[in-house]
Design a protein around this motif. Structure first.
Motif, PDB file in Angstrom:
ATOM      1  N   THR A  19       0.577  -0.897   0.177  1.00 28.50           N
ATOM      2  CA  THR A  19       0.081   0.623   0.411  1.00 28.50           C
ATOM      3  C   THR A  19       0.159   1.389   0.168  1.00 28.50           C
ATOM      4  OG1 THR A  19      -1.343  -1.223   1.639  1.00 28.50           O
ATOM      5  CG2 THR A  19      -2.238   1.100   1.559  1.00 28.50           C
ATOM      6  N   ARG A  64      -4.785   8.171   4.975  1.00 27.66           N
ATOM      7  CA  ARG A  64      -5.620   6.624   4.660  1.00 27.66           C
ATOM      8  C   ARG A  64      -5.424   5.120   4.169  1.00 27.66           C
ATOM      9  NH1 ARG A  64      -9.668   2.972   4.971  1.00 27.66           N
ATOM     10  NH2 ARG A  64     -10.343   2.299   2.648  1.00 27.66           N
ATOM     11  N   ILE A  68      -5.288   1.830   5.745  1.00 29.34           N
ATOM     12  CA  ILE A  68      -5.365   0.531   5.120  1.00 29.34           C
ATOM     13  C   ILE A  68      -4.372  -0.377   5.866  1.00 29.34           C
ATOM     14  CG2 ILE A  68      -5.184  -0.683   2.683  1.00 29.34           C
ATOM     15  CD1 ILE A  68      -5.699   2.002   1.088  1.00 29.34           C
ATOM     16  N   LYS A  76      -8.293  -6.390   3.910  1.00 28.72           N
ATOM     17  CA  LYS A  76      -7.421  -5.404   2.765  1.00 28.72           C
ATOM     18  C   LYS A  76      -8.228  -6.172   1.482  1.00 28.72           C
ATOM     19  CE  LYS A  76      -3.167  -4.600   4.610  1.00 28.72           C
ATOM     20  NZ  LYS A  76      -2.114  -4.368   4.772  1.00 28.72           N
ATOM     21  N   MET A  79     -11.714  -5.362   0.707  1.00 26.04           N
ATOM     22  CA  MET A  79     -11.635  -4.296   0.463  1.00 26.04           C
ATOM     23  C   MET A  79     -11.471  -4.195  -1.188  1.00 26.04           C
ATOM     24  SD  MET A  79      -8.900  -0.359   1.311  1.00 26.04           S
ATOM     25  CE  MET A  79      -8.016  -1.079   0.256  1.00 26.04           C
TER      26      MET A  79
END
Length: 89
Positions: A19, A64, A68, A76, A79
């Protein structure tokens, strides 16, 4: 006026997830695949963009990203799956 920013999730060649955030999503993914993005993705190429969100500011995208990164892998993946469903509709 601040540039749009993105929080993104990459799927690495080994199946792991990475991420990050950027202001130029396409260029950032290319940088990761060139082995110049992040130490983590350098040895796990190629990477594939599997999820992203758009924000009005870098600060929002960074917040954000941090949120995450705290999620479990299962969360994850949920999502990502939900995000991709929304994009297909």
């Amino acid at each position: 006026m601040e540039k749009q920013a993105y929080t993104y999730v990459l799927k690495c060649a080994d199946g792991s997830l990475y991420t990050g955030y950027t202001t130029d999503l396409e260029a950032r993914v290319a940088t990761h695949n060139a082995g110049k993005g992040a130490k983590y993705t350098k040895t796990r190429r190629p990477v594939e963009l599997v999820y992203y969100e758009v924000f009005a500011s870098k600060n929002e995208a960074m917040k954000r990203e941090a949120a995450i990164k705290k999620l479990s892998r299962t969360k994850k993946l949920e999502m990502i799956q939900n995000g991709l469903k929304e994009k297909r509709d």
